[in-house]
Design a protein around this motif. Sequence first.
Motif, PDB file in Angstrom:
ATOM      1  N   PRO A  91      37.025  40.734  40.695  1.00  0.00           N
ATOM      2  CA  PRO A  91      37.426  39.806  39.639  1.00  0.00           C
ATOM      3  C   PRO A  91      37.959  38.506  40.246  1.00  0.00           C
ATOM      4  O   PRO A  91      38.545  38.508  41.328  1.00  0.00           O
ATOM      5  CB  PRO A  91      38.545  40.554  38.903  1.00  0.00           C
ATOM      6  CG  PRO A  91      39.054  41.551  39.885  1.00  0.00           C
ATOM      7  CD  PRO A  91      37.923  41.870  40.815  1.00  0.00           C
ATOM      8  N   VAL A  92      37.729  37.401  39.554  1.00  0.00           N
ATOM      9  CA  VAL A  92      38.268  36.106  39.951  1.00  0.00           C
ATOM     10  C   VAL A  92      39.041  35.580  38.742  1.00  0.00           C
ATOM     11  O   VAL A  92      38.441  35.102  37.776  1.00  0.00           O
ATOM     12  CB  VAL A  92      37.151  35.116  40.360  1.00  0.00           C
ATOM     13  CG1 VAL A  92      37.745  33.756  40.711  1.00  0.00           C
ATOM     14  CG2 VAL A  92      36.332  35.661  41.519  1.00  0.00           C
ATOM     15  N   GLY A  93      40.359  35.718  38.795  1.00  0.00           N
ATOM     16  CA  GLY A  93      41.188  35.313  37.661  1.00  0.00           C
ATOM     17  C   GLY A  93      40.726  35.993  36.388  1.00  0.00           C
ATOM     18  O   GLY A  93      40.265  37.133  36.401  1.00  0.00           O
ATOM     19  N   ASN A  94      40.805  35.262  35.287  1.00  0.00           N
ATOM     20  CA  ASN A  94      40.337  35.747  33.987  1.00  0.00           C
ATOM     21  C   ASN A  94      39.082  35.023  33.541  1.00  0.00           C
ATOM     22  O   ASN A  94      38.807  34.941  32.355  1.00  0.00           O
ATOM     23  CB  ASN A  94      41.434  35.555  32.931  1.00  0.00           C
ATOM     24  CG  ASN A  94      42.616  36.452  33.191  1.00  0.00           C
ATOM     25  OD1 ASN A  94      42.445  37.603  33.561  1.00  0.00           O
ATOM     26  ND2 ASN A  94      43.812  35.923  33.015  1.00  0.00           N
ATOM     27  N   ILE A 145      30.549  32.556  42.866  1.00  0.00           N
ATOM     28  CA  ILE A 145      31.497  32.941  41.819  1.00  0.00           C
ATOM     29  C   ILE A 145      30.803  32.727  40.478  1.00  0.00           C
ATOM     30  O   ILE A 145      30.383  31.619  40.155  1.00  0.00           O
ATOM     31  CB  ILE A 145      32.802  32.130  41.916  1.00  0.00           C
ATOM     32  CG1 ILE A 145      33.508  32.475  43.233  1.00  0.00           C
ATOM     33  CG2 ILE A 145      33.699  32.412  40.719  1.00  0.00           C
ATOM     34  CD1 ILE A 145      34.753  31.674  43.493  1.00  0.00           C
ATOM     35  N   TYR A 146      30.677  33.820  39.723  1.00  0.00           N
ATOM     36  CA  TYR A 146      29.924  33.832  38.477  1.00  0.00           C
ATOM     37  C   TYR A 146      30.888  33.781  37.295  1.00  0.00           C
ATOM     38  O   TYR A 146      31.524  34.777  36.956  1.00  0.00           O
ATOM     39  CB  TYR A 146      29.067  35.101  38.384  1.00  0.00           C
ATOM     40  CG  TYR A 146      27.979  35.171  39.431  1.00  0.00           C
ATOM     41  CD1 TYR A 146      26.644  35.050  39.071  1.00  0.00           C
ATOM     42  CD2 TYR A 146      28.282  35.364  40.776  1.00  0.00           C
ATOM     43  CE1 TYR A 146      25.637  35.121  40.023  1.00  0.00           C
ATOM     44  CE2 TYR A 146      27.282  35.440  41.733  1.00  0.00           C
ATOM     45  CZ  TYR A 146      25.968  35.311  41.352  1.00  0.00           C
ATOM     46  OH  TYR A 146      24.965  35.382  42.292  1.00  0.00           O
TER      47      TYR A 146
END
Length: 137
Positions: free
Chosen positions: A73-76, A91-92
Motif C-alpha cells: 500500500p502507498v498511503g490511502n 506507483i498505481y
Amino acid sequence: MAGLQAGAPTPRSITVHGASRVLEVGFSDGANFRIPFELLRIYSPSAEVQGHGPGQEVLQTGKRNVSLVELEPVGNYAVKPVFSDGHESGIYSWDLLYELGSKEAELWAAYATRLAEAGIDRDAPMPLGGGHGCASH
C-alpha cells in the motif's frame, strides 16, 4: 501517473489471483475489474517504462508470464506492485487502476499496434539495458 480525482471511485477490495495472474479490484461505484499482471506491467507508470516525457516510452515485451511478488500500500491513494521480473518502481493510483480496468480492451489494442509498428514480438525478451537510461532509478 494518473492523480487522485475528487469524488473518483476508490477500491473497496483488492485481491491478487496468482494462478490466473490477475489483480481483481472492486470499486466504490460497483465496478469490478480483473486486470492482468502483464497489462499492469507493460503500462507501469514508472519512469523506467514511461520515460520522462512524450516519446520516451520504453516498449515492454516478454511480460506475458510476469507475476506479482508483493503488493504494497502507498498511503490511502495507491499501491506499489513488485513484479517477478524485478520491476518495482511504479506507483498505481486508484485512478490509474480504474483506467487500466475500464480501458483494458483499448490498451491491449494500442499495445498490439505499438508492437506491430516496432516489428517486435510480444514475447521477445527485453534487450539488456532495456530501460530508459535514467541514472536516478
